[in-house]
Design an enzyme around this catalytic site. Sequence first.
Site, PDB file in Angstrom:
ATOM      1  N   HIS A   1      48.522 -25.505 -59.591  1.00 38.00           N
ATOM      2  CA  HIS A   1      49.198 -24.240 -59.902  1.00 38.00           C
ATOM      3  C   HIS A   1      48.820 -23.691 -61.276  1.00 38.00           C
ATOM      4  O   HIS A   1      48.676 -24.423 -62.241  1.00 38.00           O
ATOM      5  CB  HIS A   1      50.720 -24.432 -59.824  1.00 38.00           C
ATOM      6  CG  HIS A   1      51.270 -25.354 -60.884  1.00 38.00           C
ATOM      7  ND1 HIS A   1      51.687 -24.922 -62.119  1.00 38.00           N
ATOM      8  CD2 HIS A   1      51.461 -26.695 -60.883  1.00 38.00           C
ATOM      9  CE1 HIS A   1      52.125 -25.933 -62.828  1.00 38.00           C
ATOM     10  NE2 HIS A   1      51.990 -27.035 -62.101  1.00 38.00           N
ATOM     11  N   ASP A   2      48.614 -22.384 -61.321  1.00 33.68           N
ATOM     12  CA  ASP A   2      48.423 -21.639 -62.563  1.00 33.68           C
ATOM     13  C   ASP A   2      47.150 -21.994 -63.322  1.00 33.68           C
ATOM     14  O   ASP A   2      47.017 -21.676 -64.497  1.00 33.68           O
ATOM     15  CB  ASP A   2      49.638 -21.809 -63.497  1.00 33.68           C
ATOM     16  CG  ASP A   2      50.918 -21.343 -62.841  1.00 33.68           C
ATOM     17  OD1 ASP A   2      51.089 -20.128 -62.668  1.00 33.68           O
ATOM     18  OD2 ASP A   2      51.753 -22.197 -62.477  1.00 33.68           O
TER      19      ASP A   2
ATOM     20  N   GLY B   1      47.985 -28.780 -63.384  1.00 32.34           N
ATOM     21  CA  GLY B   1      48.518 -27.436 -63.569  1.00 32.34           C
ATOM     22  C   GLY B   1      48.195 -26.819 -64.923  1.00 32.34           C
ATOM     23  O   GLY B   1      48.156 -27.502 -65.945  1.00 32.34           O
TER      24      GLY B   1
END
Length: 271
Positions: free
Chosen positions: A122-123, A140
């Site tokens: 994520h991200d 992440g």
Amino acid sequence: MNKIHPMAVVSPDAKLGDNVEIGPYAYIDANVEIGDGCKIHPHAVIYSYVKIGKDCEVFPGAVVGAVPQDLKFDGEITHVEIGDRVTIRECATINRGTKASGKGITSIGSDTLVMSYVHVAHDCKVGCHCILVSYVGLAGETDVDDWAIIGGGTKVHQFSHIGTHAMVGGACKVNKDIPPYSLCGRDPISYAGVNIVGLRRRGFESDVIRTIKDIYDVIYFQGYNFSDACDRVAAGFPQSVEKDTILSFIKNSKRGIVRANDPRDKGSIDI
């Protein structure tokens, strides 16, 4: 005209460009945008809130846009954005962002190659012209700048930053930031020189490469701490894009940059 296999599952709410090819048993969810000329191979999965640019290719078993593997995620709408001419090989996974991080988006830049079994969490923000070799794992909120290459099996700690034109060796554990134009590897990971071969392939002139090497010699091998070394580089080298890129990277590093390898160790770095 699009070519969609009858055994593919494509949501009527998905937006497909022209000349898109979707193979059997591929799954395309609602709220997906796929650009012109893309090819989605059999058994690939594109979940909601994914935008894919033009002329991309997603191979069998790849999963793009699954919800993040992050306990802070609370079902909010977040996104994955893929640039143009990106290749995503077999069984790679690219997760959506989380709002808790303040970003809410995972992105892959144009002309990047994501090899088999790579995980982009994520991200993460992966730049253009990057290569993530098989079994790389990005935790992440990792940033990978343009033209970086990460060797097979390397694992990257969350919040890490890998600089432009850097090369990281295979099977490394990245727990510090990797400075631009550098070659890093070994265990524990360390700076092992300038990515000379990569820079030559991309058209860097010999005097520019020499300047980059001289800057890193000051930073790593003249006995200064990083702050003092940056001050000496700022005062002692002519203005250049490369100098500014290196100094800005180091000054803005949140995790700190990798330390130097012993210059007497001439061992190779596997990619």
